[in-house]
Design a protein around this motif. Structure first.
Motif, PDB file in Angstrom:
ATOM      1  N   ALA A 109      11.548  -2.991 -16.665  1.00  0.00           N
ATOM      2  CA  ALA A 109      12.824  -2.409 -16.271  1.00  0.00           C
ATOM      3  C   ALA A 109      13.445  -1.607 -17.415  1.00  0.00           C
ATOM      4  CB  ALA A 109      13.787  -3.511 -15.830  1.00  0.00           C
ATOM      5  N   PRO A 110      14.006  -0.447 -17.099  1.00  0.00           N
ATOM      6  CA  PRO A 110      14.688   0.355 -18.120  1.00  0.00           C
ATOM      7  C   PRO A 110      16.085  -0.187 -18.404  1.00  0.00           C
ATOM      8  CG  PRO A 110      14.837   1.443 -16.008  1.00  0.00           C
ATOM      9  CD  PRO A 110      13.994   0.204 -15.800  1.00  0.00           C
ATOM     10  N   GLU A 111      16.609   0.151 -19.561  1.00  0.00           N
ATOM     11  CA  GLU A 111      18.008  -0.145 -19.895  1.00  0.00           C
ATOM     12  C   GLU A 111      18.702   1.190 -20.143  1.00  0.00           C
ATOM     13  OE1 GLU A 111      18.754  -3.176 -22.821  1.00  0.00           O
ATOM     14  OE2 GLU A 111      16.897  -4.200 -22.303  1.00  0.00           O
ATOM     15  N   PRO A 112      19.277   1.793 -19.096  1.00  0.00           N
ATOM     16  CA  PRO A 112      19.867   3.119 -19.236  1.00  0.00           C
ATOM     17  C   PRO A 112      21.099   3.123 -20.143  1.00  0.00           C
ATOM     18  CG  PRO A 112      19.760   2.451 -16.931  1.00  0.00           C
ATOM     19  CD  PRO A 112      19.347   1.286 -17.756  1.00  0.00           C
ATOM     20  N   VAL A 113      21.273   4.241 -20.838  1.00  0.00           N
ATOM     21  CA  VAL A 113      22.462   4.467 -21.665  1.00  0.00           C
ATOM     22  C   VAL A 113      22.952   5.882 -21.408  1.00  0.00           C
ATOM     23  CG1 VAL A 113      21.805   2.849 -23.484  1.00  0.00           C
ATOM     24  CG2 VAL A 113      21.104   5.220 -23.659  1.00  0.00           C
ATOM     25  N   ASP A 114      24.243   6.080 -21.575  1.00  0.00           N
ATOM     26  CA  ASP A 114      24.835   7.413 -21.505  1.00  0.00           C
ATOM     27  C   ASP A 114      25.039   7.891 -22.931  1.00  0.00           C
ATOM     28  OD1 ASP A 114      25.085   7.655 -18.674  1.00  0.00           O
ATOM     29  OD2 ASP A 114      26.716   6.200 -18.766  1.00  0.00           O
ATOM     30  N   LEU A 115      24.515   9.082 -23.228  1.00  0.00           N
ATOM     31  CA  LEU A 115      24.609   9.630 -24.571  1.00  0.00           C
ATOM     32  C   LEU A 115      25.431  10.911 -24.536  1.00  0.00           C
ATOM     33  CD1 LEU A 115      20.844   9.222 -25.524  1.00  0.00           C
ATOM     34  CD2 LEU A 115      22.740   7.746 -26.211  1.00  0.00           C
ATOM     35  N   PRO A 116      26.567  10.946 -25.226  1.00  0.00           N
ATOM     36  CA  PRO A 116      27.380  12.165 -25.227  1.00  0.00           C
ATOM     37  C   PRO A 116      26.680  13.287 -26.001  1.00  0.00           C
ATOM     38  CG  PRO A 116      28.308  10.528 -26.713  1.00  0.00           C
ATOM     39  CD  PRO A 116      27.146   9.878 -26.034  1.00  0.00           C
ATOM     40  N   VAL A 117      26.885  14.508 -25.515  1.00  0.00           N
ATOM     41  CA  VAL A 117      26.345  15.689 -26.176  1.00  0.00           C
ATOM     42  C   VAL A 117      27.506  16.645 -26.392  1.00  0.00           C
ATOM     43  CG1 VAL A 117      24.770  17.649 -25.970  1.00  0.00           C
ATOM     44  CG2 VAL A 117      24.104  15.416 -25.060  1.00  0.00           C
ATOM     45  N   GLU A 118      27.716  17.053 -27.628  1.00  0.00           N
ATOM     46  CA  GLU A 118      28.839  17.932 -27.941  1.00  0.00           C
ATOM     47  C   GLU A 118      28.672  19.279 -27.240  1.00  0.00           C
ATOM     48  OE1 GLU A 118      30.796  19.918 -31.890  1.00  0.00           O
ATOM     49  OE2 GLU A 118      29.838  17.955 -32.066  1.00  0.00           O
ATOM     50  N   GLY A 119      29.660  19.662 -26.450  1.00  0.00           N
ATOM     51  CA  GLY A 119      29.661  20.954 -25.776  1.00  0.00           C
ATOM     52  C   GLY A 119      28.764  21.040 -24.558  1.00  0.00           C
ATOM     53  N   ALA A 120      28.261  19.911 -24.063  1.00  0.00           N
ATOM     54  CA  ALA A 120      27.385  19.929 -22.886  1.00  0.00           C
ATOM     55  C   ALA A 120      27.554  18.622 -22.108  1.00  0.00           C
ATOM     56  CB  ALA A 120      25.926  20.096 -23.316  1.00  0.00           C
ATOM     57  N   ALA A 121      26.931  18.583 -20.933  1.00  0.00           N
ATOM     58  CA  ALA A 121      26.953  17.352 -20.136  1.00  0.00           C
ATOM     59  C   ALA A 121      26.232  16.245 -20.883  1.00  0.00           C
ATOM     60  CB  ALA A 121      26.281  17.603 -18.790  1.00  0.00           C
ATOM     61  N   SER A 122      26.714  15.023 -20.747  1.00  0.00           N
ATOM     62  CA  SER A 122      26.081  13.903 -21.440  1.00  0.00           C
ATOM     63  C   SER A 122      24.710  13.613 -20.832  1.00  0.00           C
ATOM     64  CB  SER A 122      26.964  12.658 -21.383  1.00  0.00           C
ATOM     65  OG  SER A 122      27.109  12.231 -20.058  1.00  0.00           O
ATOM     66  N   LEU A 123      23.886  12.953 -21.615  1.00  0.00           N
ATOM     67  CA  LEU A 123      22.549  12.574 -21.172  1.00  0.00           C
ATOM     68  C   LEU A 123      22.578  11.155 -20.610  1.00  0.00           C
ATOM     69  CD1 LEU A 123      20.472  13.639 -24.315  1.00  0.00           C
ATOM     70  CD2 LEU A 123      20.715  14.912 -22.198  1.00  0.00           C
ATOM     71  N   LYS A 124      21.795  10.924 -19.615  1.00  0.00           N
ATOM     72  CA  LYS A 124      21.515   9.557 -19.173  1.00  0.00           C
ATOM     73  C   LYS A 124      20.052   9.353 -19.531  1.00  0.00           C
ATOM     74  CE  LYS A 124      22.119   6.108 -15.773  1.00  0.00           C
ATOM     75  NZ  LYS A 124      23.330   5.593 -15.232  1.00  0.00           N
ATOM     76  N   ALA A 125      19.795   8.332 -20.327  1.00  0.00           N
ATOM     77  CA  ALA A 125      18.441   8.130 -20.835  1.00  0.00           C
ATOM     78  C   ALA A 125      18.089   6.655 -20.850  1.00  0.00           C
ATOM     79  CB  ALA A 125      18.325   8.709 -22.239  1.00  0.00           C
ATOM     80  N   ALA A 126      16.794   6.384 -20.883  1.00  0.00           N
ATOM     81  CA  ALA A 126      16.301   5.013 -21.002  1.00  0.00           C
ATOM     82  C   ALA A 126      14.890   5.050 -21.552  1.00  0.00           C
ATOM     83  CB  ALA A 126      16.309   4.302 -19.655  1.00  0.00           C
ATOM     84  N   VAL A 127      14.529   3.983 -22.211  1.00  0.00           N
ATOM     85  CA  VAL A 127      13.139   3.777 -22.600  1.00  0.00           C
ATOM     86  C   VAL A 127      12.560   2.802 -21.586  1.00  0.00           C
ATOM     87  CG1 VAL A 127      11.584   2.833 -24.346  1.00  0.00           C
ATOM     88  CG2 VAL A 127      13.549   4.217 -25.048  1.00  0.00           C
ATOM     89  N   VAL A 128      11.470   3.216 -20.965  1.00  0.00           N
ATOM     90  CA  VAL A 128      10.780   2.369 -20.000  1.00  0.00           C
ATOM     91  C   VAL A 128       9.508   1.858 -20.677  1.00  0.00           C
ATOM     92  CG1 VAL A 128       9.652   2.260 -17.739  1.00  0.00           C
ATOM     93  CG2 VAL A 128      11.654   3.746 -18.068  1.00  0.00           C
TER      94      VAL A 128
END
Length: 141
Positions: A109-128
């Motif tokens: 199972a992944p553990e998703p995180v929201d990562l802010p990006v300056e001047g752009a939409a934030s990333l939703k990422a996870a390591v699977v």
């Protein structure tokens, strides 16, 4: 001739490339732009300590590869991320042995995180984590 480890990791990358419209990189750095459909980066991970059987000498690995899954699209980012994770799971379920190259493949199972990006939409990422079960007669092969 590639080692069994490299053959299996290449087969896993090829399997992940069957997920439509989502690029798969292997061992690359995160690019500056994320495609609207998302992005996957396969990391070789760690083969760990093998169990060993004798006669014949065989090393049994539970190799933990890591798949970084990244989505950046604005409004429906969470839904896109969820669909992408589901499509990855379906691809792995459809070929658990990587066409006979591996004993078994299972994703955790992944553990998703929201990562802010300056001047752009934030990333939703996870390591699977993806566990590759295989055996070889040579620990360096």
């Amino acid at each position: 001739m590639p080692t069994p480890r490299e053959t299996i990791l290449t087969a896993l990358a090829d399997l992940l490339r069957t997920v439509p419209h989502v690029p798969v990189l292997r061992g690359e750095v995160l690019p500056e732009r994320i495609p609207p459909s998302g992005l996957m980066i396969l990391r070789d991970g760690n083969p760990g300590e093998p169990s060993v059987t004798l006669s014949p000498l065989t090393y049994h690995y539970q190799h933990r590869a890591e798949l970084e899954v990244i989505v950046q699209t604005g409004e429906d980012r969470d839904a896109r991320f969820d669909r992408l994770i589901g499509r990855i799971g379906a691809a792995i379920t459809a070929d658990r042995t990587l066409r006979g190259r591996c004993d078994w493949v299972e994703a955790e199972a992944p553990e998703p995180v929201d990562l802010p990006v300056e001047g752009a939409a934030s990333l939703k990422a996870a390591v699977v984590p993806i566990v590759l079960h295989y055996a070889t007669s040579d620990a360096l092969a």
